[in-house]
Design a protein around this motif. Sequence first.
Motif, short mmCIF file in Angstrom:
data_model
loop_
_atom_site.label_atom_id
_atom_site.label_comp_id
_atom_site.label_asym_id
_atom_site.label_seq_id
_atom_site.Cartn_x
_atom_site.Cartn_y
_atom_site.Cartn_z
N PRO A 56 38.42 3.40 43.97
CA PRO A 56 37.72 2.92 42.77
C PRO A 56 36.91 4.01 42.06
O PRO A 56 36.82 4.02 40.83
CB PRO A 56 36.78 1.83 43.31
N ILE A 57 36.35 4.95 42.82
CA ILE A 57 35.62 6.06 42.20
C ILE A 57 36.57 6.91 41.37
O ILE A 57 36.23 7.35 40.26
CB ILE A 57 34.89 6.90 43.27
N VAL A 59 39.28 5.86 39.91
CA VAL A 59 39.62 5.09 38.71
C VAL A 59 38.52 5.25 37.66
O VAL A 59 38.79 5.47 36.48
CB VAL A 59 39.84 3.60 39.06
N LEU A 60 37.26 5.15 38.09
CA LEU A 60 36.16 5.32 37.15
C LEU A 60 36.09 6.75 36.61
O LEU A 60 35.84 6.96 35.42
CB LEU A 60 34.84 4.94 37.81
N ALA A 61 36.31 7.73 37.47
CA ALA A 61 36.26 9.13 37.03
C ALA A 61 37.40 9.47 36.08
O ALA A 61 37.26 10.35 35.23
CB ALA A 61 36.29 10.05 38.24
N ARG A 63 38.41 7.84 33.67
CA ARG A 63 38.03 7.50 32.28
C ARG A 63 37.45 8.72 31.56
O ARG A 63 37.59 8.85 30.36
CB ARG A 63 37.00 6.38 32.28
N PRO A 69 43.56 7.31 31.49
CA PRO A 69 42.85 6.51 32.49
C PRO A 69 43.80 6.00 33.57
O PRO A 69 44.94 5.62 33.30
CB PRO A 69 42.29 5.35 31.68
N ASP A 71 44.75 3.31 36.57
CA ASP A 71 44.48 1.91 36.93
C ASP A 71 44.97 1.66 38.36
O ASP A 71 45.54 2.53 39.00
CB ASP A 71 45.14 0.95 35.95
#
Length: 127
Positions: A56-57, A59-61, A63, A69, A71
Amino acid sequence: MKNLPHSASLHSGDKIAPSKSGIKHTAIQAALRNRMDLSLSIAIGSSVQVALFVAPILVLASRFFGPAPMDLAFPGSLVLLILLSTLITGQVAGDGRSDWLRGAQLLTIYLVMAISFFFLPGASASR
């Protein structure tokens, strides 16, 4: 990287990242001391940490860094491989015993999964 088949560039971290970690060294040392319960706990615990924290980190990074991005929508074939690896891990860790044949079988399964990641057309980096 352009002439690699299908998803080789996308999933190369699946094979490289686990081989460079210090956790692998600790798990192997515990196994050499005949502490299979500790070795399996270390190996499975680190996998769970990666799945629940690192992914998840990333995925956020993605962006902010990277060309597009990222997913967590995976093709069905990759989800099936993860399901199979979870079931196999449960079978291996369930009885608390180990021998060389079971280790050879696990290495063979790892090799089959790595080859599957490499050649799966549904996991292509050019979606």
